[in-house]
Design a protein around this motif. Structure first.
Motif, PDB file in Angstrom:
ATOM      1  N   ILE A 268      83.161  -5.647  36.681  1.00  0.00           N
ATOM      2  CA  ILE A 268      84.658  -5.114  37.157  1.00  0.00           C
ATOM      3  C   ILE A 268      84.199  -3.943  37.903  1.00  0.00           C
ATOM      4  CG2 ILE A 268      86.646  -3.841  36.219  1.00  0.00           C
ATOM      5  CD1 ILE A 268      86.298  -5.263  33.531  1.00  0.00           C
ATOM      6  N   TYR A 269      83.097  -3.212  37.604  1.00  0.00           N
ATOM      7  CA  TYR A 269      82.772  -1.971  38.454  1.00  0.00           C
ATOM      8  C   TYR A 269      81.121  -2.186  39.051  1.00  0.00           C
ATOM      9  CZ  TYR A 269      86.542  -0.373  35.589  1.00  0.00           C
ATOM     10  OH  TYR A 269      87.843  -0.141  35.159  1.00  0.00           O
ATOM     11  N   PRO A 270      81.074  -3.096  40.038  1.00  0.00           N
ATOM     12  CA  PRO A 270      79.694  -3.506  40.282  1.00  0.00           C
ATOM     13  C   PRO A 270      79.130  -2.359  41.065  1.00  0.00           C
ATOM     14  CG  PRO A 270      81.349  -4.232  42.022  1.00  0.00           C
ATOM     15  CD  PRO A 270      81.986  -3.505  40.846  1.00  0.00           C
ATOM     16  N   LYS A 271      79.658  -1.200  41.676  1.00  0.00           N
ATOM     17  CA  LYS A 271      78.939  -0.272  42.275  1.00  0.00           C
ATOM     18  C   LYS A 271      79.178   1.108  41.616  1.00  0.00           C
ATOM     19  CE  LYS A 271      78.800  -2.438  46.884  1.00  0.00           C
ATOM     20  NZ  LYS A 271      79.294  -2.124  48.205  1.00  0.00           N
ATOM     21  N   ALA A 272      78.274   2.107  41.933  1.00  0.00           N
ATOM     22  CA  ALA A 272      78.531   3.762  41.736  1.00  0.00           C
ATOM     23  C   ALA A 272      78.117   4.217  42.959  1.00  0.00           C
ATOM     24  CB  ALA A 272      77.381   3.957  40.847  1.00  0.00           C
ATOM     25  N   SER A 273      78.913   5.238  43.504  1.00  0.00           N
ATOM     26  CA  SER A 273      78.777   6.099  44.548  1.00  0.00           C
ATOM     27  C   SER A 273      78.856   7.519  44.647  1.00  0.00           C
ATOM     28  CB  SER A 273      79.920   5.566  45.621  1.00  0.00           C
ATOM     29  OG  SER A 273      81.000   5.843  45.245  1.00  0.00           O
ATOM     30  N   PHE A 274      78.407   8.137  45.504  1.00  0.00           N
ATOM     31  CA  PHE A 274      78.479   9.685  45.528  1.00  0.00           C
ATOM     32  C   PHE A 274      78.704   9.984  47.007  1.00  0.00           C
ATOM     33  CE2 PHE A 274      76.424  13.657  46.308  1.00  0.00           C
ATOM     34  CZ  PHE A 274      77.205  14.559  45.407  1.00  0.00           C
ATOM     35  N   GLU A 275      79.402  10.819  47.419  1.00  0.00           N
ATOM     36  CA  GLU A 275      79.840  11.529  48.474  1.00  0.00           C
ATOM     37  C   GLU A 275      79.707  13.065  48.636  1.00  0.00           C
ATOM     38  OE1 GLU A 275      83.317  10.057  50.410  1.00  0.00           O
ATOM     39  OE2 GLU A 275      82.317   7.830  50.199  1.00  0.00           O
ATOM     40  N   GLY A 276      78.944  13.873  49.119  1.00  0.00           N
ATOM     41  CA  GLY A 276      78.884  15.210  48.785  1.00  0.00           C
ATOM     42  C   GLY A 276      78.473  16.051  50.394  1.00  0.00           C
ATOM     43  N   LYS A 277      78.883  17.127  50.130  1.00  0.00           N
ATOM     44  CA  LYS A 277      78.395  18.201  51.179  1.00  0.00           C
ATOM     45  C   LYS A 277      77.436  19.165  50.703  1.00  0.00           C
ATOM     46  CE  LYS A 277      80.537  20.412  54.850  1.00  0.00           C
ATOM     47  NZ  LYS A 277      80.283  19.713  56.252  1.00  0.00           N
ATOM     48  N   ILE A 278      76.408  19.388  51.674  1.00  0.00           N
ATOM     49  CA  ILE A 278      75.270  20.315  50.866  1.00  0.00           C
ATOM     50  C   ILE A 278      75.424  21.719  51.603  1.00  0.00           C
ATOM     51  CG2 ILE A 278      72.804  20.843  51.307  1.00  0.00           C
ATOM     52  CD1 ILE A 278      72.561  17.770  52.250  1.00  0.00           C
ATOM     53  N   LYS A 279      75.850  22.676  50.607  1.00  0.00           N
ATOM     54  CA  LYS A 279      76.013  24.006  50.751  1.00  0.00           C
ATOM     55  C   LYS A 279      74.869  24.788  51.185  1.00  0.00           C
ATOM     56  CE  LYS A 279      79.287  24.362  47.027  1.00  0.00           C
ATOM     57  NZ  LYS A 279      79.797  25.046  45.854  1.00  0.00           N
ATOM     58  N   ASP A 280      75.138  25.592  52.447  1.00  0.00           N
ATOM     59  CA  ASP A 280      74.142  26.280  53.115  1.00  0.00           C
ATOM     60  C   ASP A 280      73.068  25.711  53.656  1.00  0.00           C
ATOM     61  OD1 ASP A 280      75.797  28.456  52.557  1.00  0.00           O
ATOM     62  OD2 ASP A 280      75.212  28.874  50.711  1.00  0.00           O
ATOM     63  N   PHE A 281      73.003  24.374  53.931  1.00  0.00           N
ATOM     64  CA  PHE A 281      71.744  23.610  54.367  1.00  0.00           C
ATOM     65  C   PHE A 281      71.492  24.016  55.744  1.00  0.00           C
ATOM     66  CE2 PHE A 281      70.460  19.135  55.860  1.00  0.00           C
ATOM     67  CZ  PHE A 281      69.333  19.287  55.438  1.00  0.00           C
ATOM     68  N   ASP A 282      70.060  24.439  55.855  1.00  0.00           N
ATOM     69  CA  ASP A 282      69.567  24.956  57.128  1.00  0.00           C
ATOM     70  C   ASP A 282      68.504  23.595  57.579  1.00  0.00           C
ATOM     71  OD1 ASP A 282      68.232  26.141  59.403  1.00  0.00           O
ATOM     72  OD2 ASP A 282      67.597  27.735  58.408  1.00  0.00           O
ATOM     73  N   THR A 283      69.218  23.162  58.726  1.00  0.00           N
ATOM     74  CA  THR A 283      68.542  21.865  59.273  1.00  0.00           C
ATOM     75  C   THR A 283      67.312  22.223  59.878  1.00  0.00           C
ATOM     76  OG1 THR A 283      70.004  21.852  61.121  1.00  0.00           O
ATOM     77  CG2 THR A 283      70.423  20.615  59.186  1.00  0.00           C
ATOM     78  N   ASP A 284      67.239  23.449  60.489  1.00  0.00           N
ATOM     79  CA  ASP A 284      65.874  23.861  61.116  1.00  0.00           C
ATOM     80  C   ASP A 284      64.932  24.394  60.567  1.00  0.00           C
ATOM     81  OD1 ASP A 284      67.312  23.494  63.649  1.00  0.00           O
ATOM     82  OD2 ASP A 284      68.445  25.566  63.539  1.00  0.00           O
TER      83      ASP A 284
END
Length: 182
Positions: free
Chosen positions: A89-105
């Motif tokens: 019935i529920y074949p998948k689990a998922s997550f969607e999120g936003k990274i707080k204060d993430f410094d990509t540099d």
């Protein structure tokens, strides 16, 4: 006016504009869970988890097939998929999120909170997950752990087995990202 248009077109063509330029993918991410009980510990690993990391938007998305979890005992696998998670019935689990204060540099490791929504067993809950993000040579490794309450996802445990299943499940994850390529 024509000079402005020409300049714009030249700049646009050299800008390497691509929607996937700052997206990274982990095709074989790892998620495991552990449940301590007085009778027998329950542990499973899933090494077929897919995740996308968008460094421009500072967002992460994860998707996994529940039947891909591997247990030490076949009976645990059967109970997990048929009785508790109901993988048909529920074949998948998922997550969607936003990274707080993430410094990509920033190179090296940084500890950040990811705020997002996790969906398990058809139920979506908001969570904050403490993660370690390692930026090494333009590749990222994101890892961490968090706990979930079984009751929050309406997973039914028969009263006779309630002492054999922990009320809190510990989840660990690790994703090794590489630049997204089609």
């Amino acid at each position: 006016m024509n000079k402005f248009l020409l300049l714009f077109l030249i700049l646009f063509s050299f800008s390497n504009f691509s929607p996937k330029e700052n997206q990274f993918i982990a095709r074989l991410g790892q998620v495991s869970f552990f449940s301590y009980t007085s009778v027998e510990n329950i542990e499973a690993k899933n090494n077929q988890v897919v995740s996308i990391l968008d460094t421009d938007k500072k967002e992460i998305a994860v998707s996994m097939i529940m039947r891909a979890f591997v247990f030490k005992k076949d009976l645990m696998y059967e109970h997990f998929n048929e009785s508790y998670i109901e993988s048909d019935i529920y074949p998948k689990a998922s997550f969607e999120g936003k990274i707080k204060d993430f410094d990509t540099d920033l190179k090296g490791k940084q500890t950040k909170i990811i705020h997002g929504s996790i969906t398990i067993h058809g139920i979506t809950k908001e969570v904050d997950i403490k993660t370690v993000i390692d930026n090494s040579d333009g590749n990222y490794i994101v890892s961490g752990s968090f706990d979930v309450e079984v009751k929050d996802f309406q997973i039914k445990i028969p009263p006779i087995l309630s002492s054999n299943i922990a009320k809190t499940i510990s989840i660990k994850f690790k994703f090794q990202y590489k630049p997204y390529e089609e």
